[in-house]
Each structure stands twice: as C-alpha cells, then as structure tokens.
Motif scaffolding. Structure first.
Motif, short mmCIF file in Angstrom:
data_model
loop_
_atom_site.label_atom_id
_atom_site.label_comp_id
_atom_site.label_asym_id
_atom_site.label_seq_id
_atom_site.Cartn_x
_atom_site.Cartn_y
_atom_site.Cartn_z
N THR A 25 -25.62 -7.45 24.96
CA THR A 25 -25.19 -8.81 25.27
C THR A 25 -25.17 -9.66 24.01
O THR A 25 -24.20 -10.38 23.74
N SER A 26 -26.23 -9.56 23.23
CA SER A 26 -26.30 -10.30 21.97
C SER A 26 -25.18 -9.89 21.02
O SER A 26 -24.55 -10.74 20.37
N ALA A 27 -24.91 -8.59 20.94
CA ALA A 27 -23.85 -8.09 20.05
C ALA A 27 -22.49 -8.60 20.49
O ALA A 27 -21.66 -9.00 19.65
N GLY A 186 -25.08 -12.06 30.80
CA GLY A 186 -26.32 -12.65 30.29
C GLY A 186 -27.20 -13.20 31.39
O GLY A 186 -28.43 -13.06 31.35
N ASN A 187 -26.59 -13.81 32.40
CA ASN A 187 -27.36 -14.34 33.53
C ASN A 187 -28.04 -13.22 34.31
O ASN A 187 -29.19 -13.35 34.75
N VAL A 188 -27.32 -12.11 34.49
CA VAL A 188 -27.91 -10.96 35.18
C VAL A 188 -29.08 -10.41 34.39
O VAL A 188 -30.17 -10.16 34.93
N VAL A 189 -28.87 -10.21 33.10
CA VAL A 189 -29.92 -9.63 32.25
C VAL A 189 -31.12 -10.56 32.16
O VAL A 189 -32.27 -10.12 32.14
N SER A 190 -30.87 -11.87 32.13
CA SER A 190 -31.96 -12.84 32.06
C SER A 190 -32.86 -12.75 33.29
O SER A 190 -34.09 -12.68 33.18
N SER A 191 -32.26 -12.77 34.48
CA SER A 191 -33.06 -12.71 35.71
C SER A 191 -33.74 -11.35 35.86
O SER A 191 -34.89 -11.27 36.30
N GLU A 197 -39.95 -7.43 33.86
CA GLU A 197 -40.85 -7.39 32.71
C GLU A 197 -41.65 -8.67 32.50
O GLU A 197 -42.55 -8.71 31.66
N GLY A 198 -41.29 -9.73 33.21
CA GLY A 198 -41.95 -11.00 32.97
C GLY A 198 -41.52 -11.64 31.67
O GLY A 198 -42.21 -12.50 31.12
N LEU A 199 -40.36 -11.23 31.17
CA LEU A 199 -39.85 -11.71 29.89
C LEU A 199 -38.84 -12.83 30.11
O LEU A 199 -37.86 -12.65 30.84
N GLU A 200 -39.08 -13.97 29.49
CA GLU A 200 -38.13 -15.08 29.57
C GLU A 200 -37.12 -14.93 28.44
O GLU A 200 -37.42 -15.18 27.27
N TRP A 201 -35.93 -14.51 28.81
CA TRP A 201 -34.84 -14.26 27.85
C TRP A 201 -33.62 -15.02 28.34
O TRP A 201 -33.10 -14.74 29.42
N GLY A 202 -33.16 -15.99 27.55
CA GLY A 202 -32.04 -16.82 27.97
C GLY A 202 -30.80 -16.58 27.13
O GLY A 202 -30.87 -16.57 25.89
N VAL A 203 -29.67 -16.40 27.78
CA VAL A 203 -28.42 -16.11 27.07
C VAL A 203 -27.91 -17.33 26.32
O VAL A 203 -27.27 -17.20 25.27
N ASP A 204 -28.18 -18.53 26.84
CA ASP A 204 -27.64 -19.75 26.21
C ASP A 204 -28.13 -19.91 24.78
O ASP A 204 -27.39 -20.37 23.90
N ASP A 205 -29.39 -19.54 24.54
CA ASP A 205 -29.93 -19.65 23.18
C ASP A 205 -29.16 -18.76 22.21
O ASP A 205 -28.94 -19.13 21.05
N TYR A 206 -28.76 -17.59 22.67
CA TYR A 206 -28.01 -16.68 21.82
C TYR A 206 -26.62 -17.21 21.53
O TYR A 206 -26.10 -17.07 20.42
#
Length: 223
Positions: A25-27, A186-191, A197-206
C-alpha cells in the motif's frame, strides 16, 4: 498441535500478510505521488520542469518515468487484490486465513497489555471490544473495495492496457481510479491491522508524507 500453538501460527501468518499489505500500500501510494507531483497539480505547476524537459529533448525519458510510476502503482494494487487461488500475500488470502477466528483474536486482545504492570482490566476489555468493532469494519471495507467500479477498471487496465501501452493512463479518470483504489485498500488494511494485531496504522498519514517527499524531490528540478 495444540489449539494455542495453532492460533499462534495463524497470528504469525496473518501478521506476515499484513506486513506485506502495508508495504505494498505504501509503495503504491509512493509511486502515485511521484507521478502526480511530477506531472503537476495544475497547468502552471511544474511548468518550468516541463519546459526544461522539452528544451533538453528529454520527453521520452520523462514519459517513461511517469508511465513506470503508474505501472508500479497498478501492479501493487494487483498484488493485493488478486483473486483467491494465488500464492500472493493478498487480501483474499488474509480473509481465508482468519475467517472463523474472530473470537480467538478477541480473546488475544485481552492479553495485549499483560506486560504493562498495573494495567486495568477495563482497558483490556475495551481493547477486545475494539477488535470486534474493527473486525466488522475490516469486512465492510473489504466489501466496499471488492464491489467498487474503480477496482474493476484498474484490474482491466492491468489485464489489457498495461500489457501493451500505458499511453492512455495519463487520462485523469484513470489516475483518480488508482488513487481511490489505493485509499480503499488502505482502509481495509488499517482496520485489519488493528483487529488482528492491535496496530494503529493509518493510510492518510502515508498519503501526506509521500506527497511531501515527492514534491521535495521534483522541486530539485524545477517548479
């Protein structure tokens, strides 16, 4: 193999897939940012760069760079959204792996903070409840992505146009489709990242950071 051991293996496999999905997603966002910032935000933006490219007769190389960025973004989308039956670390593979284990991930969330002394039980229960919430969001976001017209068009681009010529990919609707698909992924991967995993990862920041980096890069050559 014990149930606990089996679930640990499942968690490890799901984390490996999620790590790949976040990376792709980041790439994809990075490639699209390089294209958009190099192409210009409007007719005047990057005019000096484009004039310089024209003066140096470097248009063929510049166009190749632009097409390559779109190509990379589309291929990242393809890797993540491949249909079931492939060996790619895709969203479909992740869903097949974790479906039916919602309660296992909910129970795992109760122990996320075991190593923190004095952590209140209420917070652990809140974490478990958040997993349940994000699990449903994960599946809802996935359905939105899979049913989207943008994904169908980007897949068609991969299956047809990329195999021959990327010339038409400079059209604005195509760029918007790629961008919207990447945001939906990104929204799918974030949720999924939080639910599993309990990991807060937001696509908007990227999106913000990659566009800033790409803008800084192209500023070196002219605005």
């Amino acid at each position: 193999m014990s149930g606990a051991k089996s679930f640990e293996n499942l968690k490890s496999d799901s984390s490996r897939i999620l790590k790949s999905l976040r990376s792709n997603t980041s790439a994809g966002i990075t490639s699209l940012a390089v294209f958009e910032q190099g192409n210009g935000e409007n007719e005047e933006h990057r005019k000096s760069l484009h004039d310089l490219v024209s003066q140096r007769h470097a248009g063929m190389t510049f166009d190749h760079i632009m097409r390559s960025m779109l190509n990379l973004a589309v291929m990242d989308v393809s890797r993540m959204t491949d249909n079931p039956g492939t060996d790619r670390l895709s969203l479909s593979r992740l869903v097949r792996l974790v479906d039916g284990h919602k309660s296992d991930f909910e129970n795992a969330a109760l122990h996320w903070y075991d190593d923190l002394l004095g952590f209140p039980n209420a917070q652990a229960e809140t974490s478990a409840a958040k997993v349940v919430e994000e699990w449903d969001v994960f599946h809802d976001n996935l359905q939105i992505l899979q049913r989207s017209g943008e994904l169908k068009r980007v897949r068609a681009l991969r299956n047809n146009e990329l195999a021959h010529s990327l010339g038409k990919s400079f059209q604005l609707p195509v760029i918007l489709d790629i961008k919207q698909v990447l945001l939906k992924i990104g929204n799918v991967v974030s949720s999924a990242s939080f639910a599993l995993e309990g990991l807060e990862w937001g696509v908007d920041d990227y999106v913000v950071s990659r566009n800033e980096n790409a803008r800084t890069f192209w500023d070196c050559f002219g605005q």
